[in-house]
Design a protein around this motif. Structure first.
Motif, PDB file in Angstrom:
ATOM      1  N   VAL A   1       0.816  -1.214  -0.078  1.00  0.00           N
ATOM      2  CA  VAL A   1      -0.024   0.113   0.015  1.00  0.00           C
ATOM      3  C   VAL A   1       0.978   1.198  -0.093  1.00  0.00           C
ATOM      4  O   VAL A   1       2.130   1.264   0.223  1.00  0.00           O
ATOM      5  CB  VAL A   1      -0.894   0.079   1.218  1.00  0.00           C
ATOM      6  N   GLU A   2       0.258   2.326  -0.247  1.00  0.00           N
ATOM      7  CA  GLU A   2       1.086   3.586  -0.270  1.00  0.00           C
ATOM      8  C   GLU A   2       1.462   3.961   1.263  1.00  0.00           C
ATOM      9  O   GLU A   2       1.056   3.785   2.118  1.00  0.00           O
ATOM     10  CB  GLU A   2      -0.092   4.910  -0.550  1.00  0.00           C
ATOM     11  N   ASP A   3       2.677   4.529   1.099  1.00  0.00           N
ATOM     12  CA  ASP A   3       3.348   4.956   2.483  1.00  0.00           C
ATOM     13  C   ASP A   3       2.419   6.099   3.100  1.00  0.00           C
ATOM     14  O   ASP A   3       1.937   6.975   2.553  1.00  0.00           O
ATOM     15  CB  ASP A   3       4.708   5.472   2.149  1.00  0.00           C
ATOM     16  N   PRO A   4       2.417   5.856   4.542  1.00  0.00           N
ATOM     17  CA  PRO A   4       1.479   6.974   4.885  1.00  0.00           C
ATOM     18  C   PRO A   4       2.279   8.306   5.101  1.00  0.00           C
ATOM     19  O   PRO A   4       3.950   8.259   5.238  1.00  0.00           O
ATOM     20  CB  PRO A   4       1.103   6.593   6.404  1.00  0.00           C
ATOM     21  N   ARG A   5       1.738   9.436   5.369  1.00  0.00           N
ATOM     22  CA  ARG A   5       2.600  10.707   5.390  1.00  0.00           C
ATOM     23  C   ARG A   5       2.010  11.488   6.678  1.00  0.00           C
ATOM     24  O   ARG A   5       1.320  11.491   6.774  1.00  0.00           O
ATOM     25  CB  ARG A   5       2.147  11.750   4.188  1.00  0.00           C
ATOM     26  N   PRO A   6       3.262  11.939   7.347  1.00  0.00           N
ATOM     27  CA  PRO A   6       2.883  12.461   8.668  1.00  0.00           C
ATOM     28  C   PRO A   6       2.631  13.960   8.278  1.00  0.00           C
ATOM     29  O   PRO A   6       2.973  14.576   7.817  1.00  0.00           O
ATOM     30  CB  PRO A   6       4.311  12.364   9.308  1.00  0.00           C
TER      31      PRO A   6
END
Length: 326
Positions: free
Chosen positions: A20-25
Motif C-alpha cells: 500500500v502507499e506509504d502514510p505521510r505524517p
C-alpha cells in the motif's frame, strides 16, 4: 510499504498482506519505521465487526493495530528534526494502522524507549503494561494478600503476577496445560495450577492451608471465574477486566454483587488521575519495565502471519503478549 489489510469483516483469513502507499505524517506527527506491532484480543472482535469497548471500523479496507514501536524516520511540519532516529513506542488510540511497516503517530503521544527494552518489550508495555498498571490500582497486593490470577501465562497475567509478587502478595497463577503452568511457576507464582484439572480449586485450598484468597484479578470470566470467586474470603474483591472464556463479543464476566468490580474504561482512568490518565499509566508501565521490576513475556509472529497470530490468540495458543514483527 507492506501492511495487513482487512477488506471484509470475518475470520482471521481475511487479514491479508498487501503493498500500500506509504502514510505521510501531518503537522505535529512523525512516521515510524515499525519494528514491533502489538496484537490485542480486542483486535479479533473488531476484525469480525463486533462492537466492544471500541466501535468496529467504520470503513473498509483498514489496517488494524493500535500499538507500535520502532524508529522515527520522517517528521511532519512543526516537529523538531532531532526526533529523527529516536527509538519510540506509542499507543495509536482510536486510529488503527499498526499492522504495517510504517505508521504515523502524534508527537505528543510518543514515549522514548528505555535503553534496556527492545521494541517488542516496549510495545507490550505501552498497551498491556498500561492496562496492568490500571488494574493493580483496584487491588491491595501488599504482604498478607492472596491473589488468584486466571490466565497467568498471558501477556497481562505475566505482568500482574510479577507486580503482585513484588508487592509481597502470595500469588496463585492459573493457566491451561502443563507448558503454561510451567511458565507461570518460572514467573514467580507461589502456586501454578492447571485450570483444566477439575480439582484445581481443591489444590489451591490445600496449598493455602485454610487461608482465603483476598483478590481475584480476572480477565477470563466463565466457569474459571466462578470457581476463583468461591475462594475469596469475607471482604475479598473480584477485579474484572475481561471475559475471554466467552469472548469479548457476546459474553459477560461472572459478577457477584458487592464483590465484583469492572475496572476497564472510565473507572480505571478516573483512578489514575492526572491531566492525561492514559499517559500516566503508560509512564508507570514503562518505568516499571525500565527498572527491571516488570519483564513482559512476548510471543512474536512475522507481520505476514497476522492471521495465524489472530487464530492462536483466539484458541489460547499463545504465551505472553502477541507481537507482529515486520
Amino acid at each position: 510499504m507492506h501492511a495487513i489489510r482487512l477488506h471484509a469483516f470475518g475470520p482471521a483469513e481475511n487479514l491479508v498482506l498487501e503493498e500500500v502507499e506509504d502514510p505521510r505524517p501531518g503537522p505535529g506527527q512523525v512516521r515510524i519505521a515499525v519494528r514491533a506491532a502489538g496484537v490485542h484480543l480486542l483486535d479479533t472482535a473488531l476484525r469480525e465487526g463486533a462492537r466492544g469497548p471500541l466501535p468496529a471500523p467504520a470503513e473498509l479496507p483498514t489496517v488494524p493495530g493500535r500499538e507500535v514501536a520502532g524508529v522515527v524516520e520522517s517528521v511532519g511540519e512543526g516537529v523538531p528534526a532531532d526526533r529523527l532516529g529516536r527509538r519510540v513506542v506509542v499507543h495509536l488510540g482510536f486510529a488503527p494502522g499498526g499492522y504495517a511497516e510504517l505508521a504515523v503517530a502524534d508527537l505528543a503521544r510518543l514515549h522514548e524507549i528505555p535503553e534496556n527494552l527492545d521494541f517488542a518489550e516496549a510495545v507490550a508495555m505501552i498497551g498491556t503494561g498500561r492496562t496492568a498498571m490500571g488494574i493493580v490500582q483496584f487491588a491491595d497486593l501488599g504482604p498478607g494478600a492472596v491473589a488468584v490470577i486466571p490466565a497467568a501465562a498471558g501477556g497481562l497475567g505475566t505482568l500482574l503476577t510479577q507486580y503482585a509478587k513484588n508487592a509481597g502478595a502470595t500469588v496463585i497463577g492459573l493457566a491451561g496445560g502443563p507448558g503454561k503452568t510451567a511458565r507461570v511457576a518460572a514467573n514467580g507464582a507461589d502456586l501454578a495450577v492447571d485450570y483444566k484439572d477439575p480439582r484445581w480449586p481443591e489444590k489451591v485450598r490445600a496449598h493455602l492451608g485454610g487461608r482465603p484468597a483476598t483478590v481475584v484479578l480476572d480477565g477470563v470470566g466463565g466457569d474459571v471465574a466462578r470457581e476463583a470467586v468461591a475462594l475469596l474470603g469475607p471482604g475479598g474483591r473480584h477485579v474484572v477486566f475481561g471475559w475471554s472464556a466467552s469472548g469479548p463479543r457476546d459474553g459477560t464476566p461472572y459478577l457477584v454483587d458487592g464483590v465484583s468490580q469492572q475496572v476497564l474504561g472510565p473507572v480505571m482512568l478516573e483512578r489514575a488521575g492526572g491531566a492525561d490518565p492514559l499517559r500516566t499509566l503508560e509512564l508507570r508501565a514503562l518505568g516499571e519495565a525500565a527498572a527491571g521490576r516488570l519483564v513482559p513475556a512476548v510471543h512474536p509472529f512475522p507481520l505476514a502471519a497476522a492471521a495465524a497470530a489472530h487464530r492462536a490468540l483466539e484458541n489460547r495458543g499463545t504465551t505472553g503478549k502477541v507481537v507482529l514483527v515486520p
